[in-house]
Design an enzyme around this catalytic site. Structure first.
Site, mmCIF file in Angstrom:
data_model
loop_
_atom_site.group_PDB
_atom_site.id
_atom_site.type_symbol
_atom_site.label_atom_id
_atom_site.label_comp_id
_atom_site.label_asym_id
_atom_site.label_seq_id
_atom_site.Cartn_x
_atom_site.Cartn_y
_atom_site.Cartn_z
ATOM 1 N N ASP A 97 42.804 -5.344 14.539
ATOM 2 C CA ASP A 97 44.207 -5.110 14.198
ATOM 3 C C ASP A 97 44.458 -5.746 12.825
ATOM 4 O OD1 ASP A 97 47.109 -5.571 14.139
ATOM 5 O OD2 ASP A 97 47.144 -4.980 16.222
ATOM 6 N N ARG B 182 42.992 -3.450 32.135
ATOM 7 C CA ARG B 182 41.620 -3.640 31.645
ATOM 8 C C ARG B 182 40.613 -2.806 32.432
ATOM 9 N NH1 ARG B 182 41.505 -8.055 28.126
ATOM 10 N NH2 ARG B 182 42.787 -9.842 28.703
ATOM 11 N N GLY C 168 38.535 -8.732 26.145
ATOM 12 C CA GLY C 168 38.693 -7.301 25.860
ATOM 13 C C GLY C 168 37.419 -6.495 25.671
ATOM 14 N N PHE D 232 49.725 0.957 20.447
ATOM 15 C CA PHE D 232 49.221 -0.102 21.311
ATOM 16 C C PHE D 232 48.289 0.496 22.360
ATOM 17 C CE2 PHE D 232 48.986 -3.502 24.364
ATOM 18 C CZ PHE D 232 48.856 -4.603 23.534
ATOM 19 N N THR E 105 41.321 -12.304 13.800
ATOM 20 C CA THR E 105 40.393 -12.782 14.831
ATOM 21 C C THR E 105 38.955 -12.728 14.316
ATOM 22 O OG1 THR E 105 41.857 -11.991 16.584
ATOM 23 C CG2 THR E 105 39.547 -12.364 17.179
ATOM 24 N N LYS F 7 42.382 -0.332 13.988
ATOM 25 C CA LYS F 7 43.697 0.098 13.479
ATOM 26 C C LYS F 7 43.783 -0.310 12.021
ATOM 27 C CE LYS F 7 46.042 -1.664 17.380
ATOM 28 N NZ LYS F 7 47.310 -2.107 17.996
ATOM 29 N N ASP G 232 36.559 -5.439 20.797
ATOM 30 C CA ASP G 232 37.190 -4.216 21.302
ATOM 31 C C ASP G 232 37.963 -3.479 20.215
ATOM 32 O OD1 ASP G 232 39.161 -6.184 21.118
ATOM 33 O OD2 ASP G 232 39.888 -5.956 23.167
ATOM 34 N N ASP H 263 43.746 -4.924 27.336
ATOM 35 C CA ASP H 263 44.885 -5.199 28.219
ATOM 36 C C ASP H 263 46.246 -5.109 27.538
ATOM 37 O OD1 ASP H 263 44.529 -7.663 26.660
ATOM 38 O OD2 ASP H 263 46.026 -8.492 28.020
HETATM 39 P P1 IMP Z 1 43.618 -9.158 15.136
HETATM 40 O O1 IMP Z 1 43.194 -10.580 15.076
HETATM 41 O O2 IMP Z 1 45.052 -8.984 14.678
HETATM 42 O O3 IMP Z 1 42.685 -8.226 14.424
HETATM 43 O O4 IMP Z 1 43.704 -8.756 16.656
HETATM 44 C C1 IMP Z 1 42.583 -8.468 17.386
HETATM 45 C C2 IMP Z 1 42.809 -8.791 18.845
HETATM 46 O O5 IMP Z 1 44.140 -8.442 19.247
HETATM 47 C C3 IMP Z 1 41.876 -7.975 19.709
HETATM 48 O O6 IMP Z 1 40.784 -8.758 20.093
HETATM 49 C C4 IMP Z 1 42.712 -7.602 20.895
HETATM 50 O O7 IMP Z 1 42.529 -8.541 21.927
HETATM 51 C C5 IMP Z 1 44.135 -7.709 20.427
HETATM 52 N N1 IMP Z 1 44.680 -6.364 20.157
HETATM 53 C C6 IMP Z 1 44.847 -5.773 18.964
HETATM 54 N N2 IMP Z 1 45.369 -4.556 19.075
HETATM 55 C C7 IMP Z 1 45.535 -4.358 20.407
HETATM 56 C C8 IMP Z 1 46.031 -3.249 21.183
HETATM 57 O O8 IMP Z 1 46.436 -2.193 20.671
HETATM 58 N N3 IMP Z 1 46.024 -3.415 22.531
HETATM 59 C C9 IMP Z 1 45.598 -4.564 23.135
HETATM 60 N N4 IMP Z 1 45.120 -5.606 22.453
HETATM 61 C C10 IMP Z 1 45.095 -5.506 21.093
HETATM 62 MG MG MG Z 2 43.928 -9.161 24.069
#
Ligand code: IMP
Ligand code: MG
Length: 176
Positions: free
Chosen positions: A102, A164, A43, A151, A106, A130, A99, A158
């Site tokens: 959320d 992408r 991403g 989203f 990660t 977010k 990128d 993606d």
């Molecule tokens: P987290 O681990 O929940 O913070 O998620 C982070 C990962 O989820 C990012 O690296 C993105 O790849 C994916 N992600 C989170 N939100 C979105 C979105 O709105 N669109 C696409 N991918 C997302």
């Molecule tokens: Mg992703």
């Protein structure tokens, strides 16, 4: 599976000014340091490539690929590294390039994992955040802009591997 609409959120000019601002901050803070950028695939590839061209400090570049089981709009929280960094980062100043944040899981995972190699510092640069969705305490040291709980696709980001390539950022809504 239904159909979706892509709604414009950030045009190219807005993304460019956000990335320029981030590059200026990073260039100011990392002068004279041994900066290693660790880009999270896939991403963040477009964000990284625009950002590095605007940096005024030398930087090494490496990549990680993380799998968080499950496709679609939710991350599962179970994360593993499927491609690790190759540059030794002991004593270096690591800046993770992401990128979008959320839940934060990660980045929490990757930051802890990279810290095991004893870098001088590990910080986070994220294009989008977010904040309303956060589940763990992790914050970007350099943040482009906060976004609503929608989203996002485009500019490297993606939806099931689509969109992408788009140079602008959109949010997805179902039709009907
Ligand atoms: P987290 O681990 O929940 O913070 O998620 C982070 C990962 O989820 C990012 O690296 C993105 O790849 C994916 N992600 C989170 N939100 C979105 C979105 O709105 N669109 C696409 N991918 C997302
Ligand atoms: Mg992703």
């Amino acid at each position: 599976m239904g159909s979706y609409r892509l709604n414009p959120l950030l045009p190219r000019e807005r993304i460019a000014s956000i990335v320029q601002h981030l590059a200026d901050q990073i260039s100011k803070d990392y002068g004279g340091r041994e900066l290693v950028l660790v880009c999270i695939l896939k991403g963040a590839f477009m964000f990284l490539s625009d950002l590095v061209r605007l940096l005024k400090v030398p930087a090494k570049i490496d990549f990680v690929r993380l799998a968080s089981y499950g496709a679609g709009m939710e991350t599962s929280g179970i994360i593993e590294i499927t491609k690790d960094i190759e540059i030794p980062v002991e004593g270096k100043d690591v800046l993770i390039i992401e990128d979008i944040i959320d839940s934060g899981r990660t980045l929490q995972f990757l930051k802890e994992r990279l810290s095991l190699a004893n870098p001088h510092s590990v910080k986070i640069c994220a294009l989008l955040d977010k904040k309303a969705r956060r589940e763990v305490a992790v914050e970007a040291d350099y943040l482009g802009t906060e976004v609503e709980d929608v989203f996002i696709v485009g500019y490297g980001i993606d939806f099931n591997e689509d969109y992408r390539h788009l140079p602008e950022i959109y949010y997805v809504t179902p039709i009907g």
